[in-house]
Enzyme design. Structure first.
Site, PDB file in Angstrom:
ATOM      1  N   ARG A   6       0.815  -1.220   0.000  1.00  0.00           N
ATOM      2  CA  ARG A   6       0.000   0.000   0.000  1.00  0.00           C
ATOM      3  C   ARG A   6       0.856   1.280   0.000  1.00  0.00           C
ATOM      4  NH1 ARG A   6      -3.750  -2.237   4.828  1.00  0.00           N
ATOM      5  NH2 ARG A   6      -1.948  -3.622   5.012  1.00  0.00           N
TER       6      ARG A   6
ATOM      7  N   GLY B 252      -8.395  -4.667  12.055  1.00  0.00           N
ATOM      8  CA  GLY B 252      -9.225  -5.831  12.378  1.00  0.00           C
ATOM      9  C   GLY B 252     -10.159  -5.503  13.560  1.00  0.00           C
TER      10      GLY B 252
ATOM     11  N   TYR C 112      34.076  31.797  -0.709  1.00  0.00           N
ATOM     12  CA  TYR C 112      34.209  30.352  -0.528  1.00  0.00           C
ATOM     13  C   TYR C 112      35.464  30.098   0.301  1.00  0.00           C
ATOM     14  CZ  TYR C 112      35.316  25.508  -1.103  1.00  0.00           C
ATOM     15  OH  TYR C 112      35.629  24.212  -0.814  1.00  0.00           O
TER      16      TYR C 112
HETATM   17  C1  UD1 Z   1      -2.638  -6.062  10.935  1.00  0.00           C
HETATM   18  C2  UD1 Z   1      -3.698  -6.967  11.613  1.00  0.00           C
HETATM   19  C3  UD1 Z   1      -4.916  -6.124  11.935  1.00  0.00           C
HETATM   20  C4  UD1 Z   1      -4.537  -4.950  12.801  1.00  0.00           C
HETATM   21  C5  UD1 Z   1      -3.421  -4.148  12.166  1.00  0.00           C
HETATM   22  C6  UD1 Z   1      -2.909  -3.127  13.143  1.00  0.00           C
HETATM   23  C7  UD1 Z   1      -3.364  -9.205  10.651  1.00  0.00           C
HETATM   24  C8  UD1 Z   1      -3.882 -10.202   9.715  1.00  0.00           C
HETATM   25  N1  UD1 Z   1      -4.040  -8.049  10.715  1.00  0.00           N
HETATM   26  O1  UD1 Z   1      -3.198  -5.640   9.712  1.00  0.00           O
HETATM   27  O2  UD1 Z   1      -5.883  -6.918  12.612  1.00  0.00           O
HETATM   28  O3  UD1 Z   1      -5.674  -4.135  13.037  1.00  0.00           O
HETATM   29  O4  UD1 Z   1      -2.322  -4.987  11.792  1.00  0.00           O
HETATM   30  O5  UD1 Z   1      -1.999  -2.250  12.565  1.00  0.00           O
HETATM   31  O6  UD1 Z   1      -2.408  -9.461  11.359  1.00  0.00           O
HETATM   32  N2  UD1 Z   1       4.274  -8.828   8.060  1.00  0.00           N
HETATM   33  C9  UD1 Z   1       5.238  -9.822   7.972  1.00  0.00           C
HETATM   34  N3  UD1 Z   1       5.062 -10.827   7.062  1.00  0.00           N
HETATM   35  C10 UD1 Z   1       3.963 -10.909   6.274  1.00  0.00           C
HETATM   36  C11 UD1 Z   1       2.973  -9.902   6.386  1.00  0.00           C
HETATM   37  C12 UD1 Z   1       3.156  -8.879   7.296  1.00  0.00           C
HETATM   38  O7  UD1 Z   1       6.253  -9.770   8.680  1.00  0.00           O
HETATM   39  O8  UD1 Z   1       3.892 -11.844   5.492  1.00  0.00           O
HETATM   40  C13 UD1 Z   1       4.498  -7.706   8.998  1.00  0.00           C
HETATM   41  C14 UD1 Z   1       4.495  -6.358   8.294  1.00  0.00           C
HETATM   42  O9  UD1 Z   1       5.812  -5.994   7.900  1.00  0.00           O
HETATM   43  C15 UD1 Z   1       3.930  -5.430   9.349  1.00  0.00           C
HETATM   44  C16 UD1 Z   1       3.082  -6.332  10.222  1.00  0.00           C
HETATM   45  O10 UD1 Z   1       3.440  -7.654   9.922  1.00  0.00           O
HETATM   46  O11 UD1 Z   1       4.942  -4.825  10.129  1.00  0.00           O
HETATM   47  C17 UD1 Z   1       1.574  -6.131   9.946  1.00  0.00           C
HETATM   48  O12 UD1 Z   1       1.313  -6.411   8.584  1.00  0.00           O
HETATM   49  P1  UD1 Z   1       0.315  -5.501   7.727  1.00  0.00           P
HETATM   50  O13 UD1 Z   1       0.266  -6.057   6.378  1.00  0.00           O
HETATM   51  O14 UD1 Z   1       0.632  -4.087   7.897  1.00  0.00           O
HETATM   52  O15 UD1 Z   1      -1.057  -5.830   8.464  1.00  0.00           O
HETATM   53  P2  UD1 Z   1      -2.339  -4.909   8.554  1.00  0.00           P
HETATM   54  O16 UD1 Z   1      -3.118  -5.033   7.311  1.00  0.00           O
HETATM   55  O17 UD1 Z   1      -1.957  -3.557   8.978  1.00  0.00           O
HETATM   56 MG    MG Z   2      -0.157  -2.576   9.101  1.00  0.00          MG
END
Ligand code: UD1
Ligand code: MG
Length: 477
Positions: free
Chosen positions: A17, A142, A367
């Site tokens: 995003r 979430g 300078y």
């Molecule tokens: C996540 C939560 C959501 C919460 C929100 C809060 C899940 C499914 N959802 O959503 O409920 O409200 O955070 O900010 O957990 N990451 C990894 N590996 C991956 C995917 C993500 O390490 O494969 C890490 C990302 O780098 C990030 C964190 O996990 O730091 C959260 O991932 P992100 O994709 O931002 O989740 P949200 O959609 O924000």
């Molecule tokens: Mg997030």
């Protein structure tokens, strides 16, 4: 804390995003990467160990966090937060304490709020405690679904029905867990819609197993901001700015327009300093008492003494400016420079890797590079230290009490001795002995009646041209 603590920070997501080629957690707020804010808050809890889950191309993250005592777990493919935690769980196999899971994209979280969560987790003997908050307006967090007030599950925004979307209590992505809860990760099913394993699903699984699950509304919506978009990044930056500025105002610093300045959280500014609009103070800059920083100036990793005046549109990088000095307007102090006490560096002057002594003045259009300039020296307008011969840089030394006339070039390596004068417009290529006058320009001479002759010549030429136009030239005859 009763139990040893282990921290896992999830930072391997793609961050699609953000629409960026830089990993999301490496985007900076005030010059500091997002991930570093999260790690700093976690480190304050003094955990026994901290694991950061990173993607395979995470060299930047590892370099950024070099000075910290951390383990890294590599998630081969971004298959969701559930899979990310599973990647780290190998390192936690023999750990019997509490695991605190943090999203790496939540930089504003404070250690105070994290401690509150751990306290409640311990007190209520939860198997899993979720840090929740109340979110107003549009968001994609979430939802915490409760039944008779008890947590039942976390439903992601994309999967929520109209009724669930109305729920204001949401998930921060921060959880405290007992070790056995981690075993539930293997039961998390692939979310077909997003093609990811959701960590949030272990909450529902834990409830079904009869584990103790609680969610605690702690902190506020700003603190819990998850950075998913450029808009979130900008908002987080403004929030940090407001916190930094209000802390400084509390300590006696004045701001003409606090909403227009950018001040790095690690910068220090003392009382009675006045900051004008659109000033940027970056890195570990220290500014003393009673200074005035006029508009549009940028100061990076520098030490500014007391009662210094930085006039409009000045840039100072990795340098020192001593007490009562005045710099600017439109001056550029480049890295490795030291501007002496009560000295003046004025309009359109560039100083690079040079020492300027006490009370010395370079007021206009100069300078000064690779130079050592003593005390009470006057550098005339337009003076240039020619430090570069196309291959190497050379040093200029100008001793105390020297007077350099305007528009002089001092060709390094060269030394101008104490108390000497350099005549305006000179090109200095040899060392100047102390107390002498060095002049290298050609002597002035006068050609008598030159201007008169020139005027006559022009007049004759004009009459010849007229003749050609009217056809009355010798050729025409
Ligand atoms: C996540 C939560 C959501 C919460 C929100 C809060 C899940 C499914 N959802 O959503 O409920 O409200 O955070 O900010 O957990 N990451 C990894 N590996 C991956 C995917 C993500 O390490 O494969 C890490 C990302 O780098 C990030 C964190 O996990 O730091 C959260 O991932 P992100 O994709 O931002 O989740 P949200 O959609 O924000
Ligand atoms: Mg997030």
């Amino acid at each position: 804390m009763k139990h040893p603590l282990s921290v896992v920070i999830l930072a391997a997501g793609l961050g699609t995003r953000m629409k960026s080629s830089t990993p999301k957690v490496m985007h900076k707020i005030y010059g500091k990467p997002i991930i570093q804010y999260t790690v700093d808050s976690a480190q304050k809890l003094k955990p026994e160990n901290t694991t950061v889950v990173v993607s395979p191309d995470s060299i930047g993250i590892k370099n950024t966090l070099e000075g910290y005592r951390l383990n890294f777990a590599v998630q081969k493919k971004s298959k969701g937060t559930g899979d990310a935690l599973k990647t780290a769980s190998g390192a936690l196999k023999n750990f019997r304490g509490i695991t605190l899971v943090l999203n790496g994209d939540t930089p504003l979280i404070t250690s105070k709020t994290l401690k509150k969560l751990l306290g409640l987790h311990d007190k209520n003997r939860d198997d899993i405690s979720v840090l929740s908050f109340i979110a107003e307006g549009e968001h994609s967090y979430g939802r915490i679904v409760r039944e008779k007030n008890k947590v039942k599950a976390i439903i992601e925004d994309k999967d929520a029905d109209a009724e669930q979307k109305e729920i204001k209590e949401v998930n921060s992505g921060i959880y405290a867990m007992k070790p056995h809860v981690l075993n539930l990760l293997k039961d998390v099913q692939l979310n077909k819609g997003k093609g990811e394993y959701y960590l949030t699903d272990i909450v529902g699984l834990a409830v079904k197993k009869g584990h103790r699950v609680n969610a605690y509304i702690l902190g506020n919506e700003t603190e819990m901001t998850g950075i998913n978009t450029r808009e979130d990044l900008s908002k987080a930056g403004l929030y940090i700015r407001d916190m930094v500025v209000s802390g400084l105002m509390h300590n006696g610093v004045s701001f003409m327009d606090a909403s227009s300045v950018f001040i790095h959280p690690e910068a220090k500014i003392e009382a009675d300093t006045i900051i004008y609009p659109n000033v940027h103070i970056e890195g570990k800059t220290v500014i003393g008492k009673g200074c005035t920083i006029y508009p549009n100036s940028r100061i990076t990793d520098s030490n500014i003494g007391n009662n210094v005046v930085i006039k409009d549109s000045t840039v100072i990088e990795c340098s020192t400016v001593k007490d009562k000095a005045a710099v600017g307007p439109f001056a550029h102090i480049r890295p490795g420079s030291s501007i002496g006490p009560s000295s003046k560096v004025g309009n359109f002057v560039e100083i690079k890797k040079s020492v300027i002594g006490e009370g010395t003045k370079a007021s206009h259009l100069s300078y000064i590079g690779d130079a050592e300039i003593g005390r009470h020296v006057n550098i005339g307008a337009g003076t240039i230290t020619c430090n570069y011969d196309g291959k190497n840089k050379h040093k200029t030394v100008i001793e105390d009490d020297v007077f350099v006339g305007s528009d002089s070039q001092i060709i390094a390596p060269v030394k101008v001795g104490k108390g000497a004068y350099v005549g305006a417009g000179s090109t200095i290529t040899k060392n100047v002995p102390p107390l002498s006058l060095a002049v290298s320009r050609t002597e002035q001479r006068h050609i008598e009646k030159w201007a008169l002759k020139k005027r006559l010549r022009v007049k004759n030429e004009e009459s010849e041209i007229k003749k050609i136009k009217t056809g009355k030239t010798k050729c025409a005859e």
